[in-house]
Design a protein around this motif. Structure first.
Motif, PDB file in Angstrom:
ATOM      1  N   ASP A  59       0.895  -1.149   0.000  1.00 51.85           N
ATOM      2  CA  ASP A  59       0.000   0.000   0.000  1.00 51.85           C
ATOM      3  C   ASP A  59       0.934   1.199   0.000  1.00 51.85           C
ATOM      4  O   ASP A  59       1.376   1.667   1.054  1.00 51.85           O
ATOM      5  CB  ASP A  59      -0.916  -0.001   1.219  1.00 51.85           C
ATOM      6  CG  ASP A  59      -1.948   1.112   1.162  1.00 51.85           C
ATOM      7  OD1 ASP A  59      -1.670   2.151   0.527  1.00 51.85           O
ATOM      8  OD2 ASP A  59      -3.022   0.947   1.764  1.00 51.85           O
ATOM      9  N   ARG A  60       1.300   1.650  -1.195  1.00 52.96           N
ATOM     10  CA  ARG A  60       2.301   2.716  -1.316  1.00 52.96           C
ATOM     11  C   ARG A  60       1.814   4.031  -0.732  1.00 52.96           C
ATOM     12  O   ARG A  60       2.606   4.794  -0.195  1.00 52.96           O
ATOM     13  CB  ARG A  60       2.742   2.864  -2.763  1.00 52.96           C
ATOM     14  CG  ARG A  60       3.638   1.684  -3.179  1.00 52.96           C
ATOM     15  CD  ARG A  60       4.081   1.793  -4.591  1.00 52.96           C
ATOM     16  NE  ARG A  60       3.020   1.244  -5.425  1.00 52.96           N
ATOM     17  CZ  ARG A  60       2.994   1.319  -6.733  1.00 52.96           C
ATOM     18  NH1 ARG A  60       3.943   1.945  -7.373  1.00 52.96           N
ATOM     19  NH2 ARG A  60       2.014   0.787  -7.428  1.00 52.96           N
ATOM     20  N   ALA A  61       0.512   4.292  -0.777  1.00 48.39           N
ATOM     21  CA  ALA A  61      -0.014   5.536  -0.209  1.00 48.39           C
ATOM     22  C   ALA A  61       0.106   5.525   1.312  1.00 48.39           C
ATOM     23  O   ALA A  61       0.503   6.514   1.920  1.00 48.39           O
ATOM     24  CB  ALA A  61      -1.463   5.738  -0.629  1.00 48.39           C
ATOM     25  N   ALA A  62      -0.217   4.391   1.930  1.00 48.18           N
ATOM     26  CA  ALA A  62      -0.137   4.277   3.390  1.00 48.18           C
ATOM     27  C   ALA A  62       1.265   3.895   3.865  1.00 48.18           C
ATOM     28  O   ALA A  62       1.548   3.908   5.058  1.00 48.18           O
ATOM     29  CB  ALA A  62      -1.144   3.248   3.886  1.00 48.18           C
ATOM     30  N   LYS A  63       2.135   3.525   2.897  1.00 51.28           N
ATOM     31  CA  LYS A  63       3.503   3.092   3.196  1.00 51.28           C
ATOM     32  C   LYS A  63       3.506   1.886   4.156  1.00 51.28           C
ATOM     33  O   LYS A  63       4.197   1.867   5.164  1.00 51.28           O
ATOM     34  CB  LYS A  63       4.341   4.250   3.734  1.00 51.28           C
ATOM     35  CG  LYS A  63       4.517   5.348   2.691  1.00 51.28           C
ATOM     36  CD  LYS A  63       5.376   6.472   3.202  1.00 51.28           C
ATOM     37  CE  LYS A  63       5.707   7.476   2.158  1.00 51.28           C
ATOM     38  NZ  LYS A  63       4.643   8.225   1.577  1.00 51.28           N
ATOM     39  N   THR A  64       2.700   0.891   3.778  1.00 51.15           N
ATOM     40  CA  THR A  64       2.618  -0.349   4.543  1.00 51.15           C
ATOM     41  C   THR A  64       2.616  -1.518   3.570  1.00 51.15           C
ATOM     42  O   THR A  64       2.517  -1.341   2.359  1.00 51.15           O
ATOM     43  CB  THR A  64       1.332  -0.413   5.394  1.00 51.15           C
ATOM     44  OG1 THR A  64       0.205  -0.368   4.515  1.00 51.15           O
ATOM     45  CG2 THR A  64       1.267   0.714   6.403  1.00 51.15           C
ATOM     46  N   GLY A  65       2.684  -2.705   4.114  1.00 51.27           N
ATOM     47  CA  GLY A  65       2.619  -3.894   3.291  1.00 51.27           C
ATOM     48  C   GLY A  65       3.223  -5.086   3.984  1.00 51.27           C
ATOM     49  O   GLY A  65       3.485  -5.059   5.193  1.00 51.27           O
ATOM     50  N   SER A  66       3.450  -6.131   3.203  1.00 53.20           N
ATOM     51  CA  SER A  66       4.039  -7.346   3.749  1.00 53.20           C
ATOM     52  C   SER A  66       4.817  -8.076   2.656  1.00 53.20           C
ATOM     53  O   SER A  66       4.567  -7.892   1.473  1.00 53.20           O
ATOM     54  CB  SER A  66       2.960  -8.260   4.328  1.00 53.20           C
ATOM     55  OG  SER A  66       2.076  -8.679   3.303  1.00 53.20           O
ATOM     56  N   VAL A  67       5.744  -8.896   3.111  1.00 54.62           N
ATOM     57  CA  VAL A  67       6.555  -9.716   2.224  1.00 54.62           C
ATOM     58  C   VAL A  67       6.563 -11.123   2.799  1.00 54.62           C
ATOM     59  O   VAL A  67       6.902 -11.313   3.970  1.00 54.62           O
ATOM     60  CB  VAL A  67       8.009  -9.179   2.131  1.00 54.62           C
ATOM     61  CG1 VAL A  67       8.881 -10.116   1.312  1.00 54.62           C
ATOM     62  CG2 VAL A  67       8.027  -7.773   1.570  1.00 54.62           C
ATOM     63  N   ASP A  68       6.168 -12.089   1.999  1.00 56.97           N
ATOM     64  CA  ASP A  68       6.216 -13.503   2.387  1.00 56.97           C
ATOM     65  C   ASP A  68       6.924 -14.256   1.279  1.00 56.97           C
ATOM     66  O   ASP A  68       6.428 -14.306   0.149  1.00 56.97           O
ATOM     67  CB  ASP A  68       4.815 -14.066   2.596  1.00 56.97           C
ATOM     68  CG  ASP A  68       4.159 -13.505   3.848  1.00 56.97           C
ATOM     69  OD1 ASP A  68       4.728 -13.690   4.926  1.00 56.97           O
ATOM     70  OD2 ASP A  68       3.089 -12.876   3.726  1.00 56.97           O
ATOM     71  N   VAL A  69       8.074 -14.838   1.610  1.00 61.56           N
ATOM     72  CA  VAL A  69       8.911 -15.509   0.616  1.00 61.56           C
ATOM     73  C   VAL A  69       9.211 -16.926   1.080  1.00 61.56           C
ATOM     74  O   VAL A  69       9.474 -17.165   2.263  1.00 61.56           O
ATOM     75  CB  VAL A  69      10.234 -14.733   0.407  1.00 61.56           C
ATOM     76  CG1 VAL A  69      11.165 -15.476  -0.531  1.00 61.56           C
ATOM     77  CG2 VAL A  69       9.951 -13.336  -0.128  1.00 61.56           C
ATOM     78  N   VAL A  70       9.190 -17.858   0.128  1.00 62.87           N
ATOM     79  CA  VAL A  70       9.578 -19.243   0.387  1.00 62.87           C
ATOM     80  C   VAL A  70      10.660 -19.616  -0.616  1.00 62.87           C
ATOM     81  O   VAL A  70      10.462 -19.489  -1.830  1.00 62.87           O
ATOM     82  CB  VAL A  70       8.380 -20.209   0.257  1.00 62.87           C
ATOM     83  CG1 VAL A  70       8.837 -21.650   0.472  1.00 62.87           C
ATOM     84  CG2 VAL A  70       7.282 -19.837   1.250  1.00 62.87           C
ATOM     85  N   ILE A  71      11.786 -20.064  -0.096  1.00 63.13           N
ATOM     86  CA  ILE A  71      12.898 -20.523  -0.932  1.00 63.13           C
ATOM     87  C   ILE A  71      12.978 -22.038  -0.815  1.00 63.13           C
ATOM     88  O   ILE A  71      13.008 -22.578   0.298  1.00 63.13           O
ATOM     89  CB  ILE A  71      14.231 -19.884  -0.475  1.00 63.13           C
ATOM     90  CG1 ILE A  71      14.163 -18.365  -0.626  1.00 63.13           C
ATOM     91  CG2 ILE A  71      15.401 -20.467  -1.261  1.00 63.13           C
ATOM     92  CD1 ILE A  71      15.323 -17.636   0.039  1.00 63.13           C
ATOM     93  N   ASP A  72      13.002 -22.706  -1.937  1.00 62.23           N
ATOM     94  CA  ASP A  72      13.181 -24.155  -1.953  1.00 62.23           C
ATOM     95  C   ASP A  72      14.662 -24.432  -1.699  1.00 62.23           C
ATOM     96  O   ASP A  72      15.502 -24.227  -2.577  1.00 62.23           O
ATOM     97  CB  ASP A  72      12.737 -24.709  -3.306  1.00 62.23           C
ATOM     98  CG  ASP A  72      12.942 -26.211  -3.435  1.00 62.23           C
ATOM     99  OD1 ASP A  72      13.478 -26.850  -2.495  1.00 62.23           O
ATOM    100  OD2 ASP A  72      12.580 -26.751  -4.489  1.00 62.23           O
ATOM    101  N   ALA A  73      14.984 -24.877  -0.484  1.00 64.56           N
ATOM    102  CA  ALA A  73      16.388 -25.103  -0.107  1.00 64.56           C
ATOM    103  C   ALA A  73      17.032 -26.200  -0.944  1.00 64.56           C
ATOM    104  O   ALA A  73      18.252 -26.207  -1.129  1.00 64.56           O
ATOM    105  CB  ALA A  73      16.481 -25.445   1.380  1.00 64.56           C
ATOM    106  N   LYS A  74      16.221 -27.098  -1.493  1.00 63.46           N
ATOM    107  CA  LYS A  74      16.764 -28.160  -2.348  1.00 63.46           C
ATOM    108  C   LYS A  74      17.171 -27.637  -3.716  1.00 63.46           C
ATOM    109  O   LYS A  74      17.817 -28.335  -4.479  1.00 63.46           O
ATOM    110  CB  LYS A  74      15.750 -29.292  -2.493  1.00 63.46           C
ATOM    111  CG  LYS A  74      15.539 -30.052  -1.196  1.00 63.46           C
ATOM    112  CD  LYS A  74      14.560 -31.183  -1.370  1.00 63.46           C
ATOM    113  CE  LYS A  74      14.415 -31.939  -0.067  1.00 63.46           C
ATOM    114  NZ  LYS A  74      13.521 -33.095  -0.207  1.00 63.46           N
ATOM    115  N   SER A  75      16.812 -26.398  -4.022  1.00 61.86           N
ATOM    116  CA  SER A  75      17.179 -25.815  -5.313  1.00 61.86           C
ATOM    117  C   SER A  75      18.526 -25.095  -5.258  1.00 61.86           C
ATOM    118  O   SER A  75      18.879 -24.381  -6.182  1.00 61.86           O
ATOM    119  CB  SER A  75      16.094 -24.849  -5.799  1.00 61.86           C
ATOM    120  OG  SER A  75      16.103 -23.636  -5.076  1.00 61.86           O
TER     121      SER A  75
END
Length: 188
Positions: A59-75
């Motif tokens: 939400d660039r106007a409110a300057k908020t948000g979230s980040v959720d990342v999953v890395i496949d460690a076998k890769s």
């Protein structure tokens, strides 16, 4: 007066729509999760993971948000199949028991309109630690080929691998690991 209140209410609703959070899906084909460490004092080794997925909400106007990342460690990709297997072993990532590495944000930090850093929790081998990603570039615009809105960023962080129970051969093989991420994402 009633007209002014009605206008203000409509303007408030339209402003809320403009400021609504937008969800972006990470484009795995244009995203690279890398790690770098010193090998016996001779050189810095740079390796990567070939599979990173997740979502980013902004939400660039409110300057908020979230980040959720999953890395496949076998890769994990060191450039050598034998070494890939070594990194996946119990002494390092133990991918048989812990097949993924995750990062979940707790706060996005903006300077002006630009995303400057992301505070969050990194989980490797079942160990979760707070890690701040410093964003070195951030850009959102219509994607010229996909014809969708897109956002991209580069970010870095430093961790100690011993804090994640992956410290075999430390300190000879460097304990300090630089994580770097080149991320591109497309609006849902």
């Amino acid at each position: 007066m009633k007209k002014l209140l009605a206008f203000a209410a409509v303007a408030g609703i339209s402003m809320a729509a403009v400021a609504a959070p937008e969800t972006y899906v990470i484009d795995s084909s244009h995203t690279a999760s890398r790690f770098e460490y010193n090998h016996l004092g001779f050189s810095n080794q740079l390796s990567r993971f070939d599979s990173t997925t997740g979502k980013i909400v902004l939400d660039r106007a409110a300057k908020t948000g979230s980040v959720d990342v999953v890395i496949d460690a076998k890769s994990v990709n060191t450039g050598f199949a034998l070494f890939n297997g070594h990194i996946q072993g119990e002494d390092f990532l133990d991918t048989a028991k812990y097949p993924t590495i995750t990062y979940q944000s707790s706060k996005l930090n903006f300077v002006g309109d630009k995303l400057a850093s992301v505070d969050g929790n990194l989980t490797i081998k079942g160990v979760t630690k707070p890690v701040t990603l410093t964003v070195t570039s951030f850009h959102c615009a219509p994607h010229p080929m996909m014809k969708k809105d897109a956002c991209g960023a580069n970010a870095v962080a430093k961790i100690k691998r011993t804090e994640f129970n992956a410290g075999k051969y430390a300190p000879n093989v460097g304990d300090d690991v630089t994580l770097s991420f080149a991320v591109e994402s497309l609006k849902e």
